[in-house]
Design an enzyme around this catalytic site. Sequence first.
Site, PDB file in Angstrom:
ATOM      1  N   TYR A   6      48.884  25.968 -20.027  1.00  0.00           N
ATOM      2  CA  TYR A   6      48.137  25.881 -18.774  1.00  0.00           C
ATOM      3  C   TYR A   6      49.048  26.205 -17.586  1.00  0.00           C
ATOM      4  O   TYR A   6      48.695  26.981 -16.704  1.00  0.00           O
ATOM      5  CB  TYR A   6      47.517  24.486 -18.636  1.00  0.00           C
ATOM      6  N   GLU A  55      38.089  19.266 -12.426  1.00  0.00           N
ATOM      7  CA  GLU A  55      38.912  18.377 -11.604  1.00  0.00           C
ATOM      8  C   GLU A  55      38.179  17.067 -11.342  1.00  0.00           C
ATOM      9  O   GLU A  55      38.776  15.993 -11.349  1.00  0.00           O
ATOM     10  CB  GLU A  55      39.312  19.049 -10.281  1.00  0.00           C
ATOM     11  N   TRP A  79      45.026  14.843 -17.250  1.00  0.00           N
ATOM     12  CA  TRP A  79      44.601  16.247 -17.267  1.00  0.00           C
ATOM     13  C   TRP A  79      44.650  16.789 -18.692  1.00  0.00           C
ATOM     14  O   TRP A  79      43.851  17.638 -19.068  1.00  0.00           O
ATOM     15  CB  TRP A  79      45.467  17.077 -16.322  1.00  0.00           C
TER      16      TRP A  79
END
Length: 191
Positions: free
Chosen positions: A17, A39, A47
């Site tokens: 990522y 988000e 995350w």
Amino acid sequence: MMMRCAWATSAPDYIAYHDDEWGRTVRGDDGVFERVTLEAFQSGLSWLTILRKRENFRAAFAGFSIEKVAAFDESDVERLMGDAGIVRNRAKIEAALANARAALDLPGGLSDLVWKYADPAAPVPRTGAELPARTPGSTALAKELKKNGFRFVGPTTAYALMQAIGLVNDHLAGCWVRDAVNAPQSEAAPC
């Protein structure tokens, strides 16, 4: 060995990522909508949890097509609440649907609204401790999104979005990705 931002080194999902996505320009309403949605779902969670469920989210939310998600109804909310492949939080699911509907009503679209808050002059962080959780720009973005009917988009979530899609370049000084990820100068407007 290539230097990376410290947060990106603990798992292969983070490395991929960081190297390939984080901070790189995302434009287009559906692409920005995906990131706003993810988000918001991340709020209060790791995350890494969201990254590992991302393909499930894409399948569950019709590839993050704003038009398709805006047409979801209560039966879709129940379907999503039963989907173990995503984060099953009713408030966040309902926010995603509300946000899709709000995005349909934005003059110029979601991408144009968000990109008004690009900050190419953000200071170059040397350490993770120098990264803000929110900025005046993220506060203003969150306020504008909320004014237009968006939910689960506070200043901290808005700043994470800004980092993720390239409105700011928060790769640390010395990170090999930093130079490849320059916020577009010609598109940016001061916050």
